[in-house]
Design an enzyme around this catalytic site. Sequence first.
Site, PDB file in Angstrom:
ATOM      1  NE  ARG A  54      10.210  59.402  23.953  1.00 40.28           N
ATOM      2  CZ  ARG A  54       9.214  58.728  25.138  1.00 40.28           C
ATOM      3  NH1 ARG A  54       7.751  58.880  24.735  1.00 40.28           N
ATOM      4  NH2 ARG A  54      10.198  59.002  25.585  1.00 40.28           N
ATOM      5  CE  LYS A  86      15.596  60.301  28.797  1.00 41.45           C
ATOM      6  NZ  LYS A  86      16.198  60.421  27.681  1.00 41.45           N
ATOM      7  CE  LYS A 119      11.799  56.231  25.258  1.00 44.10           C
ATOM      8  NZ  LYS A 119      12.971  56.199  25.403  1.00 44.10           N
ATOM      9  CE1 TYR A 165      16.237  69.601  19.225  1.00 43.47           C
ATOM     10  CE2 TYR A 165      14.739  70.146  21.759  1.00 43.47           C
ATOM     11  CZ  TYR A 165      15.588  69.244  20.642  1.00 43.47           C
ATOM     12  OH  TYR A 165      15.418  68.100  21.176  1.00 43.47           O
ATOM     13  CB  SER A 217      11.200  67.714  21.383  1.00 42.65           C
ATOM     14  OG  SER A 217      10.132  67.163  21.849  1.00 42.65           O
ATOM     15  CE  LYS A 238      15.506  64.343  26.978  1.00 44.80           C
ATOM     16  NZ  LYS A 238      16.387  63.955  26.936  1.00 44.80           N
TER      17      LYS A 238
HETATM   18  C1  PBG Z   1      15.999  59.710  24.800  1.00 46.48           C
HETATM   19  C2  PBG Z   1      16.230  61.111  24.217  1.00 46.48           C
HETATM   20  C3  PBG Z   1      15.052  61.400  24.313  1.00 46.48           C
HETATM   21  C4  PBG Z   1      14.938  62.649  23.864  1.00 46.48           C
HETATM   22  C5  PBG Z   1      16.735  62.858  24.354  1.00 46.48           C
HETATM   23  N1  PBG Z   1      16.924  61.567  24.764  1.00 46.48           N
HETATM   24  C6  PBG Z   1      14.027  61.200  24.023  1.00 46.48           C
HETATM   25  C7  PBG Z   1      13.463  59.871  25.237  1.00 46.48           C
HETATM   26  O1  PBG Z   1      13.378  59.140  26.551  1.00 46.48           O
HETATM   27  O2  PBG Z   1      12.478  59.235  24.223  1.00 46.48           O
HETATM   28  C8  PBG Z   1      14.482  63.982  24.173  1.00 46.48           C
HETATM   29  C9  PBG Z   1      14.859  65.109  23.780  1.00 46.48           C
HETATM   30  C10 PBG Z   1      12.815  66.129  23.325  1.00 46.48           C
HETATM   31  O3  PBG Z   1      11.846  65.646  23.842  1.00 46.48           O
HETATM   32  O4  PBG Z   1      13.851  67.391  22.800  1.00 46.48           O
HETATM   33  N2  PBG Z   1      17.406  58.937  24.495  1.00 46.48           N
END
Ligand code: PBG
Length: 343
Positions: free
Chosen positions: A218, A208, A234, A330, A291, A265
């Site tokens: 978010r 990730k 992060k 999505y 997203s 991801k």
């Molecule tokens: C956080 C989490 C995130 C997403 C899924 N789980 C965002 C982040 O790390 O701030 C993002 C998924 C997306 O952007 O569709 N635990």
Amino acid sequence: MRHSGDMSSAGFPALRARRLRRGAAIREMVQEVRLHPSDFIAPLFVQEGTDAPTAVGSMPGVFRLNLDDLVREALGLFELGIRGVALFPVTPTELKTPDGREALNPDCLVLRAVRAIKATMPELVLFTDIALDPYTSHGHDGLLTADGRDVDNDATVTVLGEMAALHAAAGTDFVAPSDMMDGRVRAIRHALDSAGHGNTGILAYSAKFASAYYGPFREAVGSAQAAGTRSLDKRTYQLNPANPREALKDALLDEQEGADALMVKPAGPYLDILAELRRQTRLPLAAYQVSGEYAQIHAAARAGWLDLVATRNESLLAIKRAGADWILSYFARDMATALRQPL
Ligand code: PBG
């Protein structure tokens, strides 16, 4: 005529690759990769209350659903051939605290959602996120150290284990740690087994990346707003987009720690990682078209710059071609609808 580097002495191409592309029927027969509704896992946002679905501004067609609508949506998806959904709760701001303690409330929103879906359709495969960001007032995925300058890795991992056991007790099929703390998969496996949940699986968000593509998500769950910024830093736990070797090392650690499936991801910008991980593991691989990937296709289509359906299909086919067994997207509902074959 296209120039061919391999002309026979008579002056015509000896090798004609286009024979296999001449008509729709032959193209269909030589197609190597196909999308199927069961490839998809649909991410769903659930919110408190009984309000009508509320739209996520930056994600056209995506809504936050109340519990009843969520169950209806899950049923509809199953009828379309989707076999898995991933649940994301929108935690009311007043329940967010620095320690994210709402994550351990046995009656929190996501656990009520799991129970409601399982009561209606036990066969739908449920994935629930294990991370603290929906519950922390600062929006980080873990507890912070006393000086607030870092996440407290080991304290977080303990909480994640407890959280996973609660999710398993509610009936989730796979817990999906998305926090990127060290040692979380082992700790979660241990917590699950000790609590008698040996059949609950772990889909690890293994590679990730610290990505700008999470922005719209978010907004959807309110984790950016909690931190007062759209781009939370992060980078002390999520991966550097510039580091493929580190990503593979981290992903393979999750396998050693007992993950049942691994995830990359975002998906589209990281197909190289996906393809390489496909070669290095025998576990099922998931890829999350996040997203921002969804938002950018929609935005370009709205501007009239890209064709929505063709771009959507190509983006997802590319993810499968690179090695994904499961695609979180999505577009899941739209794709399952589009792939529906008349009997
Ligand atoms: C956080 C989490 C995130 C997403 C899924 N789980 C965002 C982040 O790390 O701030 C993002 C998924 C997306 O952007 O569709 N635990």
